[in-house]
Design a protein around this motif. Structure first.
Motif, PDB file in Angstrom:
ATOM      1  N   PRO A  19       0.832  -1.217   0.000  1.00  0.00           N
ATOM      2  CA  PRO A  19       0.000   0.000   0.000  1.00  0.00           C
ATOM      3  C   PRO A  19       0.861   1.260   0.000  1.00  0.00           C
ATOM      4  CG  PRO A  19      -0.003  -1.028   2.160  1.00  0.00           C
ATOM      5  CD  PRO A  19       0.732  -1.957   1.247  1.00  0.00           C
ATOM      6  N   ARG A  20       0.289   2.338  -0.496  1.00  0.00           N
ATOM      7  CA  ARG A  20       0.935   3.641  -0.499  1.00  0.00           C
ATOM      8  C   ARG A  20       0.253   4.499   0.567  1.00  0.00           C
ATOM      9  NH1 ARG A  20       3.711   0.749  -3.285  1.00  0.00           N
ATOM     10  NH2 ARG A  20       4.394   1.178  -5.393  1.00  0.00           N
ATOM     11  N   PHE A  21       0.969   5.511   1.032  1.00  0.00           N
ATOM     12  CA  PHE A  21       0.453   6.374   2.089  1.00  0.00           C
ATOM     13  C   PHE A  21       0.594   7.833   1.668  1.00  0.00           C
ATOM     14  CE2 PHE A  21       2.146   2.514   3.954  1.00  0.00           C
ATOM     15  CZ  PHE A  21       1.086   2.080   4.731  1.00  0.00           C
ATOM     16  N   ALA A  22      -0.406   8.639   2.018  1.00  0.00           N
ATOM     17  CA  ALA A  22      -0.368  10.067   1.742  1.00  0.00           C
ATOM     18  C   ALA A  22      -0.911  10.806   2.960  1.00  0.00           C
ATOM     19  CB  ALA A  22      -1.213  10.389   0.506  1.00  0.00           C
ATOM     20  N   ARG A  23      -0.238  11.863   3.326  1.00  0.00           N
ATOM     21  CA  ARG A  23      -0.685  12.665   4.464  1.00  0.00           C
ATOM     22  C   ARG A  23      -1.714  13.679   3.966  1.00  0.00           C
ATOM     23  NH1 ARG A  23       0.679  13.344   9.465  1.00  0.00           N
ATOM     24  NH2 ARG A  23       2.571  12.116   9.328  1.00  0.00           N
ATOM     25  N   ARG A  24      -2.843  13.742   4.660  1.00  0.00           N
ATOM     26  CA  ARG A  24      -3.907  14.701   4.367  1.00  0.00           C
ATOM     27  C   ARG A  24      -4.174  15.473   5.661  1.00  0.00           C
ATOM     28  NH1 ARG A  24      -4.125  13.316  -0.701  1.00  0.00           N
ATOM     29  NH2 ARG A  24      -5.394  11.604  -1.433  1.00  0.00           N
ATOM     30  N   THR A  30      -4.368   5.713   3.241  1.00  0.00           N
ATOM     31  CA  THR A  30      -3.748   4.525   2.651  1.00  0.00           C
ATOM     32  C   THR A  30      -4.487   4.187   1.363  1.00  0.00           C
ATOM     33  OG1 THR A  30      -3.294   3.696   4.868  1.00  0.00           O
ATOM     34  CG2 THR A  30      -3.099   2.127   3.074  1.00  0.00           C
ATOM     35  N   TYR A  31      -3.727   3.858   0.307  1.00  0.00           N
ATOM     36  CA  TYR A  31      -4.357   3.515  -0.964  1.00  0.00           C
ATOM     37  C   TYR A  31      -3.518   2.509  -1.731  1.00  0.00           C
ATOM     38  CZ  TYR A  31      -1.014   6.847  -2.969  1.00  0.00           C
ATOM     39  OH  TYR A  31       0.124   7.501  -3.342  1.00  0.00           O
ATOM     40  N   ASP A  32      -4.176   1.808  -2.672  1.00  0.00           N
ATOM     41  CA  ASP A  32      -3.482   0.861  -3.535  1.00  0.00           C
ATOM     42  C   ASP A  32      -2.713   1.612  -4.619  1.00  0.00           C
ATOM     43  OD1 ASP A  32      -4.176  -1.658  -2.510  1.00  0.00           O
ATOM     44  OD2 ASP A  32      -6.113  -1.630  -3.533  1.00  0.00           O
ATOM     45  N   PRO A  33      -1.552   1.094  -5.045  1.00  0.00           N
ATOM     46  CA  PRO A  33      -0.861   1.677  -6.194  1.00  0.00           C
ATOM     47  C   PRO A  33      -1.767   1.603  -7.433  1.00  0.00           C
ATOM     48  CG  PRO A  33       0.541   0.098  -5.073  1.00  0.00           C
ATOM     49  CD  PRO A  33      -0.827  -0.022  -4.467  1.00  0.00           C
ATOM     50  N   PRO A  34      -1.578   2.477  -8.410  1.00  0.00           N
ATOM     51  CA  PRO A  34      -2.467   2.524  -9.580  1.00  0.00           C
ATOM     52  C   PRO A  34      -2.649   1.193 -10.310  1.00  0.00           C
ATOM     53  CG  PRO A  34      -1.026   4.427  -9.564  1.00  0.00           C
ATOM     54  CD  PRO A  34      -0.575   3.537  -8.444  1.00  0.00           C
ATOM     55  N   LYS A  35      -1.589   0.426 -10.493  1.00  0.00           N
ATOM     56  CA  LYS A  35      -1.705  -0.841 -11.221  1.00  0.00           C
ATOM     57  C   LYS A  35      -2.660  -1.799 -10.504  1.00  0.00           C
ATOM     58  CE  LYS A  35       1.027  -4.480 -13.379  1.00  0.00           C
ATOM     59  NZ  LYS A  35       2.369  -5.030 -13.621  1.00  0.00           N
ATOM     60  N   THR A  36      -2.515  -1.917  -9.205  1.00  0.00           N
ATOM     61  CA  THR A  36      -3.386  -2.790  -8.411  1.00  0.00           C
ATOM     62  C   THR A  36      -4.812  -2.252  -8.384  1.00  0.00           C
ATOM     63  OG1 THR A  36      -1.508  -3.423  -7.017  1.00  0.00           O
ATOM     64  CG2 THR A  36      -3.699  -3.877  -6.156  1.00  0.00           C
ATOM     65  N   ALA A  37      -4.956  -0.956  -8.199  1.00  0.00           N
ATOM     66  CA  ALA A  37      -6.290  -0.346  -8.147  1.00  0.00           C
ATOM     67  C   ALA A  37      -7.035  -0.537  -9.468  1.00  0.00           C
ATOM     68  CB  ALA A  37      -6.177   1.136  -7.799  1.00  0.00           C
ATOM     69  N   ASN A  38      -6.349  -0.363 -10.593  1.00  0.00           N
ATOM     70  CA  ASN A  38      -6.982  -0.557 -11.909  1.00  0.00           C
ATOM     71  C   ASN A  38      -7.401  -2.004 -12.119  1.00  0.00           C
ATOM     72  OD1 ASN A  38      -6.742   2.135 -12.620  1.00  0.00           O
ATOM     73  ND2 ASN A  38      -4.783   1.849 -13.660  1.00  0.00           N
TER      74      ASN A  38
END
Length: 142
Positions: A19-24, A30-38
């Motif tokens: 998983p990838r992480f982004a501060r908001r 937490t979110y899936d990388p684009p390839k996995t999400a697609n």
């Protein structure tokens, strides 16, 4: 009494990536990388086209076969071995990572939750036409 279902998904298997992480602000998203999400999005669409019923419940017995593409740079002899199943994939991606992205994508579409799966048989093969085959036996709760 058990019900059985079979599905064929014309999509190349994709492994679950980290998983990838982004501060908001003060929160971390937490979110899936684009390839996995697609992959998950496309698989959900394919599954929804093939199965319009309510998500399965009860004990689920699953057989999944993942067919990944054969590399273009191989000799004809090795290509035939892989296409016929004599040589199976022993390189990355891990079978368990294919399974994780696959199970998560089908939550709420084919089964209510992948936690209901009590038995799995999983394989990976090579194919000129990458795809995923799924068989499910449902032992309904009494």
């Amino acid at each position: 009494m058990a019900k059985e279902y079979e599905f064929y998904f014309d999509i190349e298997p994709v492994q679950q990536q980290r998983p990838r992480f982004a501060r908001r602000g003060r929160y971390v998203h937490t979110y899936d990388p684009p390839k996995t999400a697609n992959f998950k999005k496309q698989l959900r669409q394919l599954a929804a086209e093939q199965y319009q019923g309510t998500p399965l419940e009860g004990e689920l017995y699953v057989t999944a076969k993942f067919y990944r593409p054969i590399q273009k740079s191989l000799s004809k002899k090795e290509h035939v071995r892989r296409a016929s199943g004599v040589h199976r994939p022993i390189v990355k991606s891990d079978l368990s990572n294919y399974l994780k992205s696959f199970e998560d994508a089908l939550n709420g579409i084919i089964w209510r939750d992948d936690a209901m799966i009590v038995h799995e048989e999983i394989d990976k093969f090579y194919s000129d036409e990458p795809h995923i085959e799924l068989k499910i036996k449902v032992k309904e709760v009494e």
